[in-house]
Motif scaffolding. Structure first.
Motif, PDB file in Angstrom:
ATOM      1  N   LYS A  23       0.840  -1.196   0.000  1.00  0.00           N
ATOM      2  CA  LYS A  23       0.000   0.000   0.000  1.00  0.00           C
ATOM      3  C   LYS A  23       0.878   1.250   0.000  1.00  0.00           C
ATOM      4  CE  LYS A  23      -3.714  -2.217   2.543  1.00  0.00           C
ATOM      5  NZ  LYS A  23      -4.554  -2.189   3.739  1.00  0.00           N
ATOM      6  N   SER A  24       2.070   1.122  -0.542  1.00  0.00           N
ATOM      7  CA  SER A  24       3.036   2.208  -0.463  1.00  0.00           C
ATOM      8  C   SER A  24       2.684   3.413  -1.325  1.00  0.00           C
ATOM      9  CB  SER A  24       4.429   1.704  -0.829  1.00  0.00           C
ATOM     10  OG  SER A  24       4.462   1.273  -2.173  1.00  0.00           O
ATOM     11  N   MET A  25       1.752   3.292  -2.251  1.00  0.00           N
ATOM     12  CA  MET A  25       1.371   4.454  -3.051  1.00  0.00           C
ATOM     13  C   MET A  25       0.608   5.479  -2.218  1.00  0.00           C
ATOM     14  SD  MET A  25       3.000   4.167  -5.718  1.00  0.00           S
ATOM     15  CE  MET A  25       2.378   5.530  -6.677  1.00  0.00           C
ATOM     16  N   LEU A  26       0.196   5.101  -1.020  1.00  0.00           N
ATOM     17  CA  LEU A  26      -0.350   6.077  -0.074  1.00  0.00           C
ATOM     18  C   LEU A  26       0.697   7.145   0.226  1.00  0.00           C
ATOM     19  CD1 LEU A  26      -2.611   6.884   1.989  1.00  0.00           C
ATOM     20  CD2 LEU A  26      -1.451   5.398   3.616  1.00  0.00           C
ATOM     21  N   ILE A  27       1.950   6.740   0.244  1.00  0.00           N
ATOM     22  CA  ILE A  27       3.057   7.671   0.483  1.00  0.00           C
ATOM     23  C   ILE A  27       3.108   8.713  -0.631  1.00  0.00           C
ATOM     24  CG2 ILE A  27       5.572   7.880   0.656  1.00  0.00           C
ATOM     25  CD1 ILE A  27       5.548   5.039   1.852  1.00  0.00           C
ATOM     26  N   SER A  28       2.847   8.296  -1.855  1.00  0.00           N
ATOM     27  CA  SER A  28       2.839   9.221  -2.982  1.00  0.00           C
ATOM     28  C   SER A  28       1.796  10.314  -2.783  1.00  0.00           C
ATOM     29  CB  SER A  28       2.574   8.468  -4.282  1.00  0.00           C
ATOM     30  OG  SER A  28       2.482   9.353  -5.357  1.00  0.00           O
ATOM     31  N   TYR A  29       0.626   9.937  -2.285  1.00  0.00           N
ATOM     32  CA  TYR A  29      -0.403  10.935  -2.021  1.00  0.00           C
ATOM     33  C   TYR A  29       0.040  11.891  -0.915  1.00  0.00           C
ATOM     34  CZ  TYR A  29      -4.658  13.226  -0.634  1.00  0.00           C
ATOM     35  OH  TYR A  29      -5.577  14.183  -0.310  1.00  0.00           O
ATOM     36  N   PHE A  30       0.616  11.353   0.143  1.00  0.00           N
ATOM     37  CA  PHE A  30       1.112  12.205   1.231  1.00  0.00           C
ATOM     38  C   PHE A  30       2.191  13.151   0.711  1.00  0.00           C
ATOM     39  CE2 PHE A  30      -1.335   9.693   3.959  1.00  0.00           C
ATOM     40  CZ  PHE A  30      -1.309  10.212   5.243  1.00  0.00           C
ATOM     41  N   ASN A  31       3.091  12.644  -0.127  1.00  0.00           N
ATOM     42  CA  ASN A  31       4.148  13.481  -0.687  1.00  0.00           C
ATOM     43  C   ASN A  31       3.569  14.617  -1.524  1.00  0.00           C
ATOM     44  OD1 ASN A  31       6.126  11.945   0.501  1.00  0.00           O
ATOM     45  ND2 ASN A  31       6.627  10.809  -1.355  1.00  0.00           N
ATOM     46  N   SER A  32       2.492  14.342  -2.251  1.00  0.00           N
ATOM     47  CA  SER A  32       1.888  15.382  -3.094  1.00  0.00           C
ATOM     48  C   SER A  32       1.231  16.477  -2.254  1.00  0.00           C
ATOM     49  CB  SER A  32       0.872  14.772  -4.060  1.00  0.00           C
ATOM     50  OG  SER A  32      -0.284  14.330  -3.367  1.00  0.00           O
ATOM     51  N   CYS A  33       0.875  16.163  -1.020  1.00  0.00           N
ATOM     52  CA  CYS A  33       0.243  17.156  -0.144  1.00  0.00           C
ATOM     53  C   CYS A  33       1.243  17.966   0.670  1.00  0.00           C
ATOM     54  CB  CYS A  33      -0.730  16.469   0.807  1.00  0.00           C
ATOM     55  SG  CYS A  33      -2.146  15.741  -0.027  1.00  0.00           S
ATOM     56  N   LEU A  34       2.465  17.476   0.795  1.00  0.00           N
ATOM     57  CA  LEU A  34       3.481  18.208   1.551  1.00  0.00           C
ATOM     58  C   LEU A  34       3.792  19.535   0.868  1.00  0.00           C
ATOM     59  CD1 LEU A  34       5.943  15.334   2.441  1.00  0.00           C
ATOM     60  CD2 LEU A  34       4.376  16.494   3.975  1.00  0.00           C
ATOM     61  N   ASP A  35       4.121  20.522   1.627  1.00  0.00           N
ATOM     62  CA  ASP A  35       4.472  21.854   1.127  1.00  0.00           C
ATOM     63  C   ASP A  35       3.319  22.526   0.384  1.00  0.00           C
ATOM     64  OD1 ASP A  35       7.045  21.419   2.163  1.00  0.00           O
ATOM     65  OD2 ASP A  35       7.701  20.486   0.290  1.00  0.00           O
ATOM     66  N   THR A  36       2.076  22.130   0.694  1.00  0.00           N
ATOM     67  CA  THR A  36       0.893  22.787   0.139  1.00  0.00           C
ATOM     68  C   THR A  36      -0.013  23.196   1.295  1.00  0.00           C
ATOM     69  OG1 THR A  36      -0.473  20.794  -0.043  1.00  0.00           O
ATOM     70  CG2 THR A  36       0.985  21.289  -1.902  1.00  0.00           C
ATOM     71  N   THR A  37      -1.120  23.840   0.977  1.00  0.00           N
ATOM     72  CA  THR A  37      -2.076  24.203   2.029  1.00  0.00           C
ATOM     73  C   THR A  37      -2.840  22.983   2.529  1.00  0.00           C
ATOM     74  OG1 THR A  37      -3.734  24.741   0.353  1.00  0.00           O
ATOM     75  CG2 THR A  37      -2.365  26.550   1.187  1.00  0.00           C
ATOM     76  N   ASN A  38      -2.766  21.856   1.822  1.00  0.00           N
ATOM     77  CA  ASN A  38      -3.445  20.615   2.224  1.00  0.00           C
ATOM     78  C   ASN A  38      -2.527  19.678   2.991  1.00  0.00           C
ATOM     79  OD1 ASN A  38      -5.739  21.441   0.857  1.00  0.00           O
ATOM     80  ND2 ASN A  38      -5.053  20.504  -1.060  1.00  0.00           N
ATOM     81  N   ARG A  39      -1.508  20.199   3.646  1.00  0.00           N
ATOM     82  CA  ARG A  39      -0.488  19.354   4.272  1.00  0.00           C
ATOM     83  C   ARG A  39      -0.941  18.686   5.567  1.00  0.00           C
ATOM     84  NH1 ARG A  39       0.917  24.550   4.981  1.00  0.00           N
ATOM     85  NH2 ARG A  39       1.170  25.276   7.112  1.00  0.00           N
ATOM     86  N   LEU A  40      -2.049  19.090   6.144  1.00  0.00           N
ATOM     87  CA  LEU A  40      -2.559  18.457   7.355  1.00  0.00           C
ATOM     88  C   LEU A  40      -3.527  17.350   6.957  1.00  0.00           C
ATOM     89  CD1 LEU A  40      -3.198  21.637   9.505  1.00  0.00           C
ATOM     90  CD2 LEU A  40      -1.198  20.162   9.506  1.00  0.00           C
ATOM     91  N   LEU A  41      -3.150  16.117   7.202  1.00  0.00           N
ATOM     92  CA  LEU A  41      -3.931  14.966   6.757  1.00  0.00           C
ATOM     93  C   LEU A  41      -4.379  14.127   7.942  1.00  0.00           C
ATOM     94  CD1 LEU A  41      -1.564  13.973   3.853  1.00  0.00           C
ATOM     95  CD2 LEU A  41      -3.781  15.069   3.626  1.00  0.00           C
ATOM     96  N   CYS A  42      -5.510  13.503   7.791  1.00  0.00           N
ATOM     97  CA  CYS A  42      -6.048  12.598   8.808  1.00  0.00           C
ATOM     98  C   CYS A  42      -6.244  11.235   8.163  1.00  0.00           C
ATOM     99  CB  CYS A  42      -7.381  13.135   9.333  1.00  0.00           C
ATOM    100  SG  CYS A  42      -8.164  12.028  10.516  1.00  0.00           S
ATOM    101  N   VAL A  43      -5.673  10.213   8.762  1.00  0.00           N
ATOM    102  CA  VAL A  43      -5.836   8.859   8.250  1.00  0.00           C
ATOM    103  C   VAL A  43      -6.982   8.210   9.012  1.00  0.00           C
ATOM    104  CG1 VAL A  43      -4.736   6.619   7.932  1.00  0.00           C
ATOM    105  CG2 VAL A  43      -3.399   8.717   7.674  1.00  0.00           C
ATOM    106  N   SER A  44      -8.112   8.096   8.348  1.00  0.00           N
ATOM    107  CA  SER A  44      -9.270   7.466   8.989  1.00  0.00           C
ATOM    108  C   SER A  44      -9.841   6.416   8.051  1.00  0.00           C
ATOM    109  CB  SER A  44     -10.337   8.509   9.337  1.00  0.00           C
ATOM    110  OG  SER A  44     -10.851   9.077   8.169  1.00  0.00           O
ATOM    111  N   ARG A  45     -10.029   5.249   8.567  1.00  0.00           N
ATOM    112  CA  ARG A  45     -10.602   4.126   7.836  1.00  0.00           C
ATOM    113  C   ARG A  45     -11.456   3.340   8.803  1.00  0.00           C
ATOM    114  NH1 ARG A  45      -5.353   1.841   4.565  1.00  0.00           N
ATOM    115  NH2 ARG A  45      -5.198   3.544   3.111  1.00  0.00           N
ATOM    116  N   PRO A  46     -12.292   2.445   8.292  1.00  0.00           N
ATOM    117  CA  PRO A  46     -13.093   1.612   9.201  1.00  0.00           C
ATOM    118  C   PRO A  46     -12.214   0.755  10.110  1.00  0.00           C
ATOM    119  CG  PRO A  46     -13.914   1.451   6.974  1.00  0.00           C
ATOM    120  CD  PRO A  46     -12.626   2.213   6.899  1.00  0.00           C
ATOM    121  N   ARG A  47     -12.790   0.281  11.145  1.00  0.00           N
ATOM    122  CA  ARG A  47     -12.094  -0.575  12.104  1.00  0.00           C
ATOM    123  C   ARG A  47     -11.508  -1.798  11.413  1.00  0.00           C
ATOM    124  NH1 ARG A  47     -14.843  -4.059  16.648  1.00  0.00           N
ATOM    125  NH2 ARG A  47     -13.002  -4.532  17.873  1.00  0.00           N
TER     126      ARG A  47
END
Length: 96
Positions: A23-47
């Motif tokens: 599931k490492s492509m999740l890192i790609s999404y996080f990297n795309s959000c760094l240094d932007t106004t969307n840099r604060l992320l919340c990881v929420s998924r079902p139990r």
């Protein structure tokens, strides 16, 4: 359950030694959000949907105290253009 500062990669290494699904492509999404106004992320998924394993993967990738290239070179994220730019670049804080 606990607070961890500058987590090492051993928890992600133990996940990689089991039946790990990449599931490492999740890192790609996080990297795309760094240094932007969307840099604060919340990881929420079902139990029972892999939040802790995803966070351990992120902590191992971004942690600057240990070289994580050996853990990620054979995963999908290694082919992403942002891979080398952000790996082992930050101090990590993991609060569970």
């Amino acid at each position: 359950m606990g607070t961890y500062l500058n987590v090492d990669t051993s928890s992600f290494e133990s996940l990689r030694n089991t039946e790990y699904i990449d599931k490492s492509m999740l890192i790609s999404y996080f990297n795309s959000c760094l240094d932007t106004t969307n840099r604060l992320l919340c990881v929420s998924r079902p139990r029972r949907f892999g939040k802790t394993s995803s966070i351990k993967m992120l902590a191992a990738y971004y942690n600057r105290d240990i070289d994580s290239h050996a853990l990620f070179n054979d995963l999908l994220i290694a082919k992403d253009k942002s891979y080398e730019m952000y790996i082992n670049k930050y101090n990590t804080i993991f609060i569970d």
